[in-house]
Design an enzyme around this catalytic site. Structure first.
Site, PDB file in Angstrom:
ATOM      1  N   HIS A 175       0.841  -1.208   0.000  1.00 43.67           N
ATOM      2  CA  HIS A 175       0.000   0.000   0.000  1.00 43.67           C
ATOM      3  C   HIS A 175       0.871   1.251   0.000  1.00 43.67           C
ATOM      4  O   HIS A 175       0.614   2.203  -0.743  1.00 43.67           O
ATOM      5  CB  HIS A 175      -0.885   0.051   1.250  1.00 43.67           C
ATOM      6  CG  HIS A 175      -1.924  -1.029   1.341  1.00 43.67           C
ATOM      7  ND1 HIS A 175      -2.126  -1.773   2.468  1.00 43.67           N
ATOM      8  CD2 HIS A 175      -2.841  -1.467   0.445  1.00 43.67           C
ATOM      9  CE1 HIS A 175      -3.114  -2.625   2.270  1.00 43.67           C
ATOM     10  NE2 HIS A 175      -3.570  -2.469   1.049  1.00 43.67           N
ATOM     11  N   LYS A 228     -16.873  -7.778   8.194  1.00 37.05           N
ATOM     12  CA  LYS A 228     -17.629  -7.648   9.445  1.00 37.05           C
ATOM     13  C   LYS A 228     -16.751  -7.830  10.671  1.00 37.05           C
ATOM     14  O   LYS A 228     -17.048  -7.329  11.734  1.00 37.05           O
ATOM     15  CB  LYS A 228     -18.795  -8.632   9.457  1.00 37.05           C
ATOM     16  CG  LYS A 228     -19.857  -8.163   8.485  1.00 37.05           C
ATOM     17  CD  LYS A 228     -21.242  -8.644   8.875  1.00 37.05           C
ATOM     18  CE  LYS A 228     -22.276  -8.102   7.924  1.00 37.05           C
ATOM     19  NZ  LYS A 228     -22.572  -9.006   6.793  1.00 37.05           N
ATOM     20  N   ARG A 271      -1.858  -6.351  -8.429  1.00 38.33           N
ATOM     21  CA  ARG A 271      -0.767  -7.283  -8.138  1.00 38.33           C
ATOM     22  C   ARG A 271      -0.682  -8.296  -9.269  1.00 38.33           C
ATOM     23  O   ARG A 271      -0.215  -7.992 -10.339  1.00 38.33           O
ATOM     24  CB  ARG A 271      -1.001  -7.972  -6.792  1.00 38.33           C
ATOM     25  CG  ARG A 271      -0.712  -7.067  -5.629  1.00 38.33           C
ATOM     26  CD  ARG A 271      -1.355  -7.560  -4.369  1.00 38.33           C
ATOM     27  NE  ARG A 271      -2.795  -7.404  -4.465  1.00 38.33           N
ATOM     28  CZ  ARG A 271      -3.618  -7.360  -3.418  1.00 38.33           C
ATOM     29  NH1 ARG A 271      -3.143  -7.515  -2.218  1.00 38.33           N
ATOM     30  NH2 ARG A 271      -4.893  -7.177  -3.588  1.00 38.33           N
ATOM     31  N   SER A 290      -3.064  -7.615   2.800  1.00 37.31           N
ATOM     32  CA  SER A 290      -3.361  -7.475   4.230  1.00 37.31           C
ATOM     33  C   SER A 290      -3.828  -8.814   4.797  1.00 37.31           C
ATOM     34  O   SER A 290      -3.482  -9.180   5.914  1.00 37.31           O
ATOM     35  CB  SER A 290      -4.440  -6.423   4.443  1.00 37.31           C
ATOM     36  OG  SER A 290      -4.008  -5.182   3.980  1.00 37.31           O
TER      37      SER A 290
END
Ligand code: ADP
Length: 163
Positions: free
Chosen positions: A19, A43, A93, A131
């Protein structure tokens, strides 16, 4: 001359060096870059949106004077227009990112033709980095050294210890 503002949206749970690489490239290209952290995508995020914002701000602070961090929910295109942005930045990517990103870019264009999506490639060292992978590797006790900023590594350690 007209100022160009770009939005770099994502969940950033947590911010990785991939990032950061995209942010650095965008900051060189556009007058202003807004790193827009999405609320409620997942969530059960590892870091709350407040934690993600403060971590990301601390990492970017002073490094890039034309980059700021914000949160958003709802339609990205609506948020972008409110911010008077012209560009949405996305990182690509592997080929596997392409199909989903293309769909999203075309849908966003259909919703709001004033916005352009710009795809960028991070340095190849980060081409496999996500991530999700960072969270998984870290939870299993693997090293994420060199893959995330030092502050993220620190916060990851705190998170795991608390559990
Ligand atoms: P992720 O969980 O995949 O890292 P995010 O939603 O936080 O996802 O990512 C925001 C944007 O950054 C997406 O466009 C994603 O493709 C891009 N991105 C994430 N990691 C990288 C990387 N290592 N290299 C290039 N782009 C990346």
């Amino acid at each position: 001359m007209r100022k160009t503002t770009a939005i770099y949206p994502g969940s950033f749970d947590p911010l990785t060096n991939g990032h950061l690489d995209i942010i650095e490239r965008s900051a060189k290209l556009f007058d202003e870059v807004i790193v827009a952290i999405l609320v409620n995508l997942d969530k059960e995020p590892l870091f709350t949106v407040e934690e993600r914002v403060s971590m990301t701000r601390a990492i970017l602070n002073h490094r890039f004077p034309n980059v700021r961090v914000d949160i958003f929910d709802g339609l990205l295109v609506e948020y972008a227009i409110k911010q008077q942005a012209q560009v949405i930045v996305r990182g690509i990517r592997a080929v596997s990112d392409y199909e989903y990103e293309l769909q999203m870019a075309l849908m966003n264009r259909r919703l709001e033709s004033r916005l352009e999506t710009v795809f960028m490639m991070a340095a190849e060292a980060y081409s496999y980095l996500s991530s999700r992978l960072v969270r998984e590797v870290f939870k299993l006790g693997g090293s994420v050294d060199g893959l995330v900023p030092a502050l993220v590594e620190e916060k990851l350690k705190e998170k795991i210890q608390k559990k």
